[in-house]
Scaffold this motif. Structure first.
Motif, PDB file in Angstrom:
ATOM      1  N   PHE A  26       0.978   4.079  -3.029  1.00 46.57           N
ATOM      2  CA  PHE A  26       0.699   5.481  -2.684  1.00 46.57           C
ATOM      3  C   PHE A  26       1.812   6.389  -3.189  1.00 46.57           C
ATOM      4  O   PHE A  26       1.565   7.414  -3.848  1.00 46.57           O
TER       5      PHE A  26
ATOM      6  N   ASP B 248      -3.758   5.849   5.985  1.00 44.42           N
ATOM      7  CA  ASP B 248      -4.713   4.965   5.316  1.00 44.42           C
ATOM      8  C   ASP B 248      -4.728   3.659   6.098  1.00 44.42           C
ATOM      9  O   ASP B 248      -3.724   2.942   6.109  1.00 44.42           O
TER      10      ASP B 248
ATOM     11  N   ASN C  43      -5.999   0.713   5.557  1.00 43.71           N
ATOM     12  CA  ASN C  43      -5.678  -0.434   4.700  1.00 43.71           C
ATOM     13  C   ASN C  43      -5.812  -1.750   5.471  1.00 43.71           C
ATOM     14  O   ASN C  43      -4.879  -2.541   5.559  1.00 43.71           O
TER      15      ASN C  43
ATOM     16  N   ASP D 218      -4.959   3.042  -2.587  1.00 44.89           N
ATOM     17  CA  ASP D 218      -3.637   3.635  -2.355  1.00 44.89           C
ATOM     18  C   ASP D 218      -3.344   4.707  -3.398  1.00 44.89           C
ATOM     19  O   ASP D 218      -2.809   5.784  -3.081  1.00 44.89           O
TER      20      ASP D 218
ATOM     21  N   ALA E 213       0.797  -1.230   0.000  1.00 38.12           N
ATOM     22  CA  ALA E 213       0.000   0.000   0.000  1.00 38.12           C
ATOM     23  C   ALA E 213       0.831   1.282   0.000  1.00 38.12           C
ATOM     24  O   ALA E 213       0.586   2.178  -0.820  1.00 38.12           O
TER      25      ALA E 213
END
Length: 318
Positions: A38, A162, A164, A257, A34
């Protein structure tokens, strides 16, 4: 000067491309993780990005380092270890491109990053520090991630988060909830999925955003809604941004992401406090991020699915 520094995992996603007559999947390797996805999206928008992560001294680890470099990500903070293997994820897809995950990570190299391996000058150089909770499932990476975030906050950096959530990686969902709560209380900007809002608060996107802003001290929230776009909220207002029609989705891996990396790149380009940005500007940022994420779902993989700004502009102009 760096724009964005992330801490967390990079790994190889083995994604199903077909199933044989006996029901076993044939898989193709894609670079991901992730925070890596990103950063690749942010770098595609011209951000100077760097990464704290750890990979094995193996074929996959070395390939990931070269992939990060090719994506424009500074790898000075990447540690290569001979002691553990690079983490692998096995991704199976349904007919809508939605995913199920299995992980080879017992332990994976990314879980073994320790504070003593960090080049702390990267935090000094960065405008923004980003993290998620995959690096918070196990020690020592959990403590390392938290230390990076704490230093960033002490130094007045913008902090983005995030969750995730990857349920198979957690020994306890109570622990997962605790770590997500820690994350949102230490972040200025949160990109969170509706499923994660429901997991954390047991409510819808509007109520979740209100709680993040009011109870947790977050300054700007993006709640991603998959094919339905996203909901955003800050002190200036709130609203929905619809997703794009006729998206030919094959793989949703990394889409959230990539949404996040695109949105944070636009925020950093503005250079304004997240809570002070007018609603119409946030909506435009969210629309651009939805466009980027939607294009990424039409390709396989995470890093490899990040579109160019020209591709995004073409979609926005439709």
């Amino acid at each position: 000067m760096l724009d964005i520094l992330a801490v967390g995992e990079t790994l190889i996603d083995f994604t199903t491309d077909r199933t044989d007559s006996a029901g076993y999947p044939t898989m193709t390797a894609h670079p991901g993780g992730a925070p890596a996805n990103f950063l690749a999206a942010a770098a595609a928008y011209g951000m100077k990005a760097a990464f704290y992560t750890k990979v094995g001294d193996d074929y996959f680890g070395k390939t990931l380092v070269e992939t990060l470099k090719s994506a424009g990500i500074d790898t000075r903070g990447v540690v290569i270890t001979p002691d553990t293997f690079t983490t692998l994820a096995f991704v199976t897809l349904d007919d809508k491109g939605d995913r199920s995950f299995s992980f080879a990570r017992k332990p994976g190299a990314d879980t073994q990053l320790v504070p003593e391996e960090l080049d702390l000058s990267l935090i000094d150089d960065a405008r923004c520090v980003h993290f998620g909770t995959v690096s918070m499932t196990d020690e020592p990476a959990r403590g390392t991630t938290k230390r990076v975030v704490e230093i960033a906050r002490e130094k007045g950096k913008l902090v983005t988060f995030d969750p995730n959530l990857r349920v198979p990686l957690w020994k306890s969902l109570d622990d997962a909830r605790d770590q997500i709560e820690w994350g949102v209380r230490h972040a200025d900007v949160v990109k969170i999925s509706l499923e994660e809002v429901e997991f954390l608060f047991g409510c819808d996107e509007k109520q979740g955003a209100e709680r993040l802003l009011g109870d947790c001290g977050v300054k700007l929230v993006f709640v991603t809604l998959g094919k339905d776009g996203c909901y955003w909220a800050n002190a200036q207002g709130c609203g929905y941004v619809e997703n794009f029609a006729d998206v030919k989705t094959v793989d949703t891996t990394g889409a959230g992401d990539i949404f996040g990396g695109t949105a944070v790149a636009q925020l950093l380009r503005l250079g304004a406090a997240p809570e002070s940005i007018p609603g119409d500007t946030i909506a435009a940022i969210a629309r651009c991020a939805c466009a980027t994420a939607s294009i990424s779902t039409e390709k396989f993989g995470g890093i490899s699915s990040v579109p160019t700004p020209d591709e995004v502009t073409a979609r926005l102009d439709k």
